[in-house]
Design an enzyme around this catalytic site. Structure first.
Site, short mmCIF file in Angstrom:
data_model
loop_
_atom_site.label_atom_id
_atom_site.label_comp_id
_atom_site.label_asym_id
_atom_site.label_seq_id
_atom_site.Cartn_x
_atom_site.Cartn_y
_atom_site.Cartn_z
N GLY A 117 94.63 -7.90 120.42
CA GLY A 117 95.20 -6.74 121.08
C GLY A 117 94.85 -5.46 120.35
O GLY A 117 94.06 -5.45 119.40
N GLY A 118 95.46 -4.36 120.80
CA GLY A 118 95.15 -3.05 120.24
C GLY A 118 95.52 -2.92 118.78
O GLY A 118 94.96 -2.07 118.07
N LEU A 119 96.48 -3.70 118.30
CA LEU A 119 96.90 -3.62 116.90
C LEU A 119 96.41 -4.82 116.09
O LEU A 119 96.86 -5.04 114.97
CB LEU A 119 98.43 -3.53 116.81
N GLY A 120 95.49 -5.60 116.63
CA GLY A 120 94.96 -6.73 115.89
C GLY A 120 95.24 -8.05 116.58
O GLY A 120 95.55 -8.10 117.78
N TRP A 121 95.14 -9.11 115.82
CA TRP A 121 95.28 -10.45 116.37
C TRP A 121 96.72 -10.75 116.78
O TRP A 121 97.67 -10.28 116.17
CB TRP A 121 94.82 -11.49 115.34
N VAL A 122 96.82 -11.57 117.83
CA VAL A 122 98.11 -12.12 118.25
C VAL A 122 98.09 -13.61 117.90
O VAL A 122 97.11 -14.31 118.19
CB VAL A 122 98.34 -11.94 119.77
N ASP A 148 101.80 2.64 128.38
CA ASP A 148 100.46 2.05 128.39
C ASP A 148 100.38 0.89 129.38
O ASP A 148 99.93 -0.20 129.05
CB ASP A 148 100.09 1.58 126.98
N LYS A 150 102.56 -10.46 116.17
CA LYS A 150 101.54 -9.43 116.39
C LYS A 150 101.64 -8.38 115.30
O LYS A 150 102.75 -7.99 114.89
CB LYS A 150 101.76 -8.77 117.75
#
Length: 572
Positions: free
Chosen positions: A98-103, A226, A119
């Site tokens: 995702g936008g902030l890194g891995w899930v 968003d 997350k």
């Protein structure tokens, strides 16, 4: 990833969705996690360069330096299978990026290994700033709505790759399903059950359900900010909004720039940033999300029947209008129109009515008919009039205003309470009573306008409407009630083409309502466009068989085409 899911057809209810099933959550875990194939925006101190993208035939890099600002980036997972976060959450593996890194999929060791999603929240060398950021977001754990992913906890963990600097993580319920971004690919490939005329019903159902979640957030004075296909999950036969990382307090003016995705952000937010954030920005995002899905429906078999495609186009056009004042004013208002269009498409597809009372128009007992099939008087027989023996039944334009549904008054208007009281006063006496109302009221003037039309006093009606426009002020260009009454005046003048333009404005504002379609059906019939008139009348009549005016309109069209049997069937 989407191939691991089984998608089964939906039930018969208009809001029913296909059922997305997954044999095991562990099937989602990636064996060899790779960074995003197209790279990602750097984001360091506002840098908009793309990092980690393939270049000159070389594969995407998992780590390196931004070519513009030289800040390092690292897309490799920070957590590994078996890692324990907060002495409670055991990592199973990566399931997405995702936008902030891995899930990550993890198990809650204190609750019988219940699955949770982990997350990345923030990675900040300033531990005090990280703790402040975590505390500021804890209010999100209080949110409780079936259409919004539930946030369970926030935890921090030292990162051994970064000299032990704290990294923050958000712990959420795990939702095993496909995002609407993946559903979009199913639509493009016409994969069952996204390969037939029910497709648009599913898309509209997505919109109605997402709007319930968005409306809940707005009621909590929060903006989602968003909304896009990758942030909505279809699991089982339900949906969830799954990423609350961009949530913004309504009226908030600090906290840096809002997290938005340019392709789904309203124009005013792109131009002015956080200062332009309102509920209408979220509704724009919902409209763009639905547009992304329906744009993939390129096969004729996926198109909705009859007027359904046009009503759908108009509901999206209003949701995504450049001028925010032309958009829907609330999630509930947009949902009501989506639901109306959904029922229209559903009834046209099945030939089965989907009636529901309008909240905007009162029904009328009058019919848009002038004695269809009436035998003419003796003078016609004596004079040998060459016109058809039976009357066509098409009413004259000046007769139509009294046969159309009547708009309910705006409940926010000072005169709404008075207009809600039933009265048996004739139009003359009613005008006297309404003129005695002591406060300025646009709705009082509109009701007086209609009373004047009943009396045939067209100039007096025009004066009342002009006063209503003045009282409405800056909102007048966006008020569909004014367009409706302007159309009534045009009909009183016999100017049907001008009336049609005004009714068309109402249709664009209220694509899910009966009334403007009934009026436009009459205008098209009067102007000789029988094919268009039939589309309007059918959209009304198929959805609600109690709409007698639409039935008489269809009967007249069938008689005009020489189909007496068809006319009898309709009226039967």
């Amino acid at each position: 990833m989407a191939r691991k899911f089984t998608v089964r057809p939906a039930g018969e209810d208009p809001l029913a969705l296909p059922r997305v099933e997954l044999p095991s959550l562990r099937d989602l875990v990636m064996d060899d996690p790779h960074p995003p194939s197209r790279g990602q925006t750097c984001g360091w101190e506002g840098c908009e360069a793309i990092v980690g993208a393939p270049y000159a035939g070389q594969p995407a890099l998992s780590r390196g330096y931004c070519p513009r600002c030289r800040h390092p980036f690292d897309f490799t997972p920070r957590l590994r299978p078996g890692d324990l976060l907060g002495d409670q959450y055991r990592v199973v593996g990566c399931v997405g990026y995702g936008g902030l890194g891995w899930v990550y999929l993890a198990e809650d060791t204190q609750l019988d290994d219940q699955p949770v999603a982990i997350k990345g929240l923030i990675n900040n060398e300033d531990e005090a700033a990280l703790r402040t950021a975590v505390e500021e977001r804890r209010y999100l754990t209080m949110l409780d709505h079936p259409g919004i992913v539930r946030i369970i906890n926030y935890v921090t963990q030292p990162d051994p790759r970064d000299d032990g600097a704290l990294t923050g993580y958000i712990v959420m319920e795990f939702v095993g399903g496909m995002t609407l971004a993946q559903i979009k690919d199913h639509i493009a490939d016409a994969v069952t059950p996204y390969d037939g005329p029910r497709l648009y019903e599913h898309i509209l159902a997505y919109g109605c359900l997402v709007l319930r979640a968005v409306g809940y957030l707005h009621g909590e004075k929060l903006l989602y900010c968003d909304l896009k296909p990758s942030n909505v999950m279809h699991y089982e036969d339900r949906i969830k909004v799954i990423d609350l990382g961009a949530v913004w307090r309504l009226g908030q003016r600090d906290g840096g720039p809002p997290v938005i995705t340019e392709a789904f952000a309203a124009p005013e937010v792109l131009a002015r940033g956080a200062s332009a954030l309102t509920e209408r920005h979220d509704l724009f995002g919902v409209g763009r999300t639905l547009e992304e899905l329906s744009d993939q429906a390129t096969r004729q078999a996926q198109r909705p029947p009859g007027l359904g495609a046009e009503s759908y186009r108009r509901v999206l056009a209003r949701a995504t209008a450049d001028d925010p004042e032309r958009r829907f004013g609330s999630a509930a208002e947009m949902s009501e129109q989506l639901w109306g269009v959904l029922r229209e498409i559903h009834s046209l597809r099945l030939g089965r009515e989907q009636p529901e009372p309008s909240t905007l128009f009162a029904p009328t007992s009058a019919l848009l008919d002038s004695s269809l099939g009436r035998i003419p008087g003796l003078e016609r027989w004596l004079e040998g009039d060459p016109r058809p023996l039976l009357a066509s039944g098409l009413p004259r334009p000046e007769q139509v205003p009294l046969g159309l549904p009547v708009p309910f008054p705006d409940p926010a208007d000072p005169g709404a309470a008075l207009l809600g009281v039933p009265t048996d006063s004739g139009p003359r006496r009613l005008i006297e009573q309404l003129h005695a109302f002591p406060r300025p009221s646009a709705e009082i003037r509109l009701r007086t306008c209609r009373a004047c039309l009943e009396l045939g006093e067209r100039d007096a009606a025009a004066r009342e409407l002009a006063i209503a426009v003045q009282l409405t002020g800056s909102a007048a260009p966006y008020d569909w009630r004014l367009s409706w009454h302007r159309a009534l005046l045009r009909l009183a003048d016999g100017a049907v083409a001008a009336a049609r333009r005004e009714f068309d404005e109402v249709y664009s504002t209220l694509p899910g309502e009966y009334a403007p379609k009934l009026a436009l059906g009459y205008c098209a019939e009067h102007l000789g466009d029988h094919a268009l008139a039939q589309r309007f009348y059918e959209a009304v009549w198929q959805r609600n068989r109690s709409q007698g005016s639409a039935a008489f309109g269809l009967a007249r069209l069938r008689l005009a085409a020489g189909d007496r049997g068809g006319a009898v069937d309709i009226l039967g």
